[in-house]
Structure formats: C-alpha cells, structure tokens
Design an enzyme around this catalytic site. Structure first.
Site, PDB file in Angstrom:
ATOM      1  N   ARG A  49      36.410  15.969  50.612  1.00  0.00           N
ATOM      2  CA  ARG A  49      35.449  15.766  51.701  1.00  0.00           C
ATOM      3  C   ARG A  49      34.141  15.191  51.169  1.00  0.00           C
ATOM      4  O   ARG A  49      33.528  14.320  51.774  1.00  0.00           O
ATOM      5  CB  ARG A  49      35.197  17.079  52.469  1.00  0.00           C
ATOM      6  CG  ARG A  49      34.084  16.948  53.512  1.00  0.00           C
ATOM      7  CD  ARG A  49      34.068  18.035  54.594  1.00  0.00           C
ATOM      8  NE  ARG A  49      34.553  19.322  54.162  1.00  0.00           N
ATOM      9  CZ  ARG A  49      33.869  20.169  53.371  1.00  0.00           C
ATOM     10  NH1 ARG A  49      32.678  19.861  52.947  1.00  0.00           N
ATOM     11  NH2 ARG A  49      34.395  21.330  53.026  1.00  0.00           N
ATOM     12  N   TYR A 101      27.841   1.427  74.794  1.00  0.00           N
ATOM     13  CA  TYR A 101      29.210   1.927  74.727  1.00  0.00           C
ATOM     14  C   TYR A 101      29.293   3.273  75.448  1.00  0.00           C
ATOM     15  O   TYR A 101      28.495   4.177  75.182  1.00  0.00           O
ATOM     16  CB  TYR A 101      29.615   2.051  73.255  1.00  0.00           C
ATOM     17  CG  TYR A 101      31.026   2.539  73.092  1.00  0.00           C
ATOM     18  CD1 TYR A 101      32.101   1.727  73.445  1.00  0.00           C
ATOM     19  CD2 TYR A 101      31.284   3.799  72.604  1.00  0.00           C
ATOM     20  CE1 TYR A 101      33.394   2.185  73.316  1.00  0.00           C
ATOM     21  CE2 TYR A 101      32.586   4.261  72.461  1.00  0.00           C
ATOM     22  CZ  TYR A 101      33.632   3.438  72.830  1.00  0.00           C
ATOM     23  OH  TYR A 101      34.913   3.898  72.700  1.00  0.00           O
ATOM     24  N   ASP A 173      23.782  -0.168  66.251  1.00  0.00           N
ATOM     25  CA  ASP A 173      25.244  -0.205  66.288  1.00  0.00           C
ATOM     26  C   ASP A 173      25.635  -1.679  66.135  1.00  0.00           C
ATOM     27  O   ASP A 173      25.444  -2.483  67.043  1.00  0.00           O
ATOM     28  CB  ASP A 173      25.737   0.383  67.626  1.00  0.00           C
ATOM     29  CG  ASP A 173      27.264   0.449  67.707  1.00  0.00           C
ATOM     30  OD1 ASP A 173      27.940  -0.379  67.066  1.00  0.00           O
ATOM     31  OD2 ASP A 173      27.778   1.321  68.432  1.00  0.00           O
TER      32      ASP A 173
HETATM   33  C1  LIG Z   1      34.428   1.518  69.973  1.00  0.00           C
HETATM   34  C2  LIG Z   1      32.979   1.629  69.829  1.00  0.00           C
HETATM   35  C3  LIG Z   1      32.390   2.833  69.400  1.00  0.00           C
HETATM   36  C4  LIG Z   1      33.216   4.075  69.116  1.00  0.00           C
HETATM   37  O1  LIG Z   1      34.014   3.910  67.978  1.00  0.00           O
HETATM   38  P1  LIG Z   1      35.444   4.644  67.760  1.00  0.00           P
HETATM   39  O2  LIG Z   1      35.888   4.056  66.452  1.00  0.00           O
HETATM   40  O3  LIG Z   1      36.321   4.274  68.910  1.00  0.00           O
HETATM   41  O4  LIG Z   1      35.191   6.094  67.682  1.00  0.00           O
HETATM   42  C5  LIG Z   1      31.018   2.833  69.242  1.00  0.00           C
HETATM   43  N1  LIG Z   1      30.247   1.760  69.499  1.00  0.00           N
HETATM   44  C6  LIG Z   1      30.791   0.596  69.924  1.00  0.00           C
HETATM   45  C7  LIG Z   1      29.909  -0.574  70.191  1.00  0.00           C
HETATM   46  C8  LIG Z   1      32.168   0.480  70.102  1.00  0.00           C
HETATM   47  O5  LIG Z   1      32.698  -0.665  70.533  1.00  0.00           O
END
Ligand SMILES: *Cc1c(COP(=O)(O)O)cnc(C)c1O
Length: 389
Positions: A49, A101, A173
C-alpha cells in the site's frame, strides 16, 4: 530522462528502469511484502500500500510528465479526488467549476458535505462570480478545463494567480487533455488530478486515477493521505496503465483530428442546434484553449434541435457504441442528462445547458469517414422516424 521530448518519454515509460534483466517493459511486481535485509534496513519497499516497484515507476514518470514533484496512483479517478479532498477539514469551503463531472459533484455534495466541507459552483472563468462566492474559509479552487460535457474553458494561469493571492490552492482535473496537451502545474496549479481510466489508459480496459503535486510540503501531505486512505493502484493495473500511455501521443493526435472533422460535420448539419468543441474557432473558449494547451481533446458535445432525435440516434448508431466513459480508442456516445450527470440537480444542469437535447461524443481513432457515415445514417433514420410518426 526529462530532456527528451514528451512523445519519447511516453513511449519509453518503464523501459529503461529495470536494472536486473534489462527487460524493455517494466515487470509487474505482484508482491505485497518485501524482505528486509536486516533490522533497521529496507530495500526502499516494505508493504504494497505504501510503495510497490511497478506503481513507483508509473508515479515517477507521471510526476515528470505533468511537471510536478510527486505523483500518486489511485484505484480510480474518484479515489484520487477523494484522497485530495481528504486534505480539507470541517469548516473549509471550496470553489468548483459549475459544469463538472457528475461523480465529483456527488462526492462533494453527498459525502464531503457530511464532514463539513462545503462547495460553491461557478463559472471559474468569471472573476466577478469567483469574488462573489469567495469566503475567508475558502481553501481551494477546483477546475475542470475543458469541462465535461459542455467544454467550457477556464484560463488556468489567471485563476491560479488569483487563488495564490488569496492563499488558496488551485486543483485541476486534467482528464480531458492529459499532460500531452496541457500541463496545469506549469500554469500555476498546485495539484493535478486525472481519471486515468480515460485517455491515459486509452483502451476502455483499466480503471485508475492519478494525483500530481507541486512542492515538498504538499507532496508529503498527499503522500500521507494516499497511504493512510489506501485507495491505491494495484501493480497489474499500474502496468496496464503504462502500457496504454506508451501510445498516448499518437492516440491524442488522431482523437483531435477525428473530433475536429466530426464536430465540423455536425456544425453544418441541419438537425443540429449547436456543437460544443473548443477546437472550433467560434467556441468562446477557443483563444484560451489555444494559449494554454498544445491541442484539443477528442470529446465534444452537441445539441439536437429536437429532443425526439435522441432515442432513435442512440438506437441506430452501430460503429459508435452507446456507452458511458470516454477517452478510449473506440467511439462512445453518452446521454449526459440521464447517465453521467443524473446526480446533478436539474436546475443546475439546465442552468449550464446539460438538457435533454444534449449528446456527448467521445470520438475514437477509427477511420473518420466510417464515424461520420455511422452518425449521418443514424440521424437520417431518426429524422425519417420522427417525420413518419
Ligand atoms: C471519469 C471522470 C472522473 C472519475 O474517474 P473514474 O476513473 O471513473 O473514477 C473524474 N473526472 C473526470 C473529468 C472524468 O471524466
């Protein structure tokens, strides 16, 4: 290795790091525990981990790709976001992109809120709106750019410098563009988050998330949370992700080319009301996008003139799959209002424009003529059904 260009660094992820056998791809160390040479000594690896060699190779490569100081691989994009949000405490407030998202919205509103962390949702490119929601307890601005699904573009450099003056962190993000096209830390961001399930993995076959941090203190804090929470990426998935990332540059170039062609086709289609793609010159975010990234993503949204088109289009597409997710080599089409964004209240969704006429298209790397032919036929069959009814 960072003196090489990004295409070379991507293709060679893990290739020159294995000192024992010289294996060209880095092995999967499928081990949870590592033998200590003697008391007080460690090979650098103790327990999976905390650290695993395969995950480490991935994390070191990703930190460099995003121009960060450290990276942490997580079991999903949501796990990465949760690990970052766990840095905040009761009474803290966040400013978040309004079009975001759905899973991130759900995490903030249904879970973080129970721990006393609140959020305000605004267009993060509107400084009057940012000033208006700012509070003395605001700790960070959380940006998606371009946003999913409406492709709103935020000027990362401008927001990061505003946030810095107010002693706030900037969290971006970067899922939709990847470090191949946009590197938020170079523009002033402190933390970058990815759903690596999307373009980084790229083949619709691995679930993974990444966090990249800037600065020693922040890197140590996120490292502590990563190990303490334990939503870390498995060795085999770390390998799978590196496998996908080797072709990221090629894939992104083709995704962008195909998306631009398909978006242009739809923009001229008489049944289509609007196309949301920052790669098209009439998109409001076109100039900022051009300034802060070296290209465009392969996903965009479009709005039909009539909501009755949606159901038959999704029924008639054949090459393109009606499926959630994005960023893989296969073309996927999603209906955000009932799928990815169902957790966002209808007032907020409609305020930004995620309504029942909107479709999101993750354009794959198939031949663009085949993609356009599939879409064109599905729209035509939908039109005939509507007019015949
Ligand atoms: C898909 C997505 C997430 C979440 O990610 P997962 O891998 O599905 O948990 C977060 N932010 C954006 C912009 C996404 O497209």
């Amino acid at each position: 290795m960072s003196e090489y260009k990004i295409e070379s660094r991507l293709a060679q992820i893990g290739s020159i790091e294995e000192p024992v056998t010289g294996a060209i791809t880095y092995p999967i160390y499928q081990a949870t525990a590592f033998r200590h040479p003697k008391l007080g000594q460690s090979t650098g690896f103790d327990y999976i981990r905390t650290k695993n060699p395969t995950r480490c190779v991935l994390e070191e490569a990703v930190a460099k790709l995003e121009s960060g100081d450290a990276a942490f691989a997580c079991s999903s994009g949501m796990a990465a976001l949760q690990t970052v949000f766990a840095k905040f405490s009761q009474g803290d407030h966040l400013i978040v992109s309004v079009d975001l998202y759905g899973g991130t919205f759900r995490l903030l509103e249904k879970i973080m809120s129970r721990f006393g962390v609140t959020a305000s949702y605004v267009d993060t490119n509107d400084f009057d709106a940012l000033e208006k929601v700012y509070q003395s307890n605001t700790k960070a601005v959380v940006i998606e750019t371009p946003t999913n699904p409406l492709m709103m573009v935020t000027d990362i450099e401008a927001v990061a410098s505003w946030a810095k003056h107010k002693n706030m962190l900037t969290i971006v993000d970067n899922t939709l563009l990847t470090p191949f096209l946009q590197r938020p830390i170079e523009l002033g961001a402190d933390i970058v988050v990815h759903s690596a399930t999307k373009y980084l993995g790229g083949h619709n076959d691995v679930l993974a998330g990444l966090i990249i941090t800037k600065g020693k203190e922040l890197s140590e804090e996120i490292g502590f949370l990563h190990n303490s929470i334990g939503a870390v990426l498995a060795p085999s998935d770390s390998y799978q992700l590196m496998r996908g990332m080797k072709t990221l540059a090629l894939r992104m170039e083709r995704h962008e080319y195909n998306a631009t062609r398909v978006a242009t086709y739809l923009q001229e289609h008489p049944s289509v009301d609007q196309v949301y793609y920052p790669g098209l010159p009439d998109h409001p975010g076109y100039d900022i996008q051009k300034k802060q990234s070296s290209g465009n993503t392969g996903i965009f949204s479009f709005k039909m003139k009539d909501a009755r088109y949606i159901e038959p289009i999704l029924r008639h597409i054949q090459l393109i799959a009606f499926a959630e997710s994005l960023g893989g080599v296969e073309s996927l089409m999603t209906y955000p209002a009932v799928q990815t964004h169902a957790d966002i209240p209808i007032e907020i969704r409609e305020q930004v424009g995620v309504d029942d006429r909107l479709l999101r298209f993750s354009v794959g790397i198939e031949h663009v003529d085949d993609i356009i032919a599939d879409l064109s036929l599905a729209i035509e069959m939908a039109r005939q059904e509507i007019e015949g009814a």
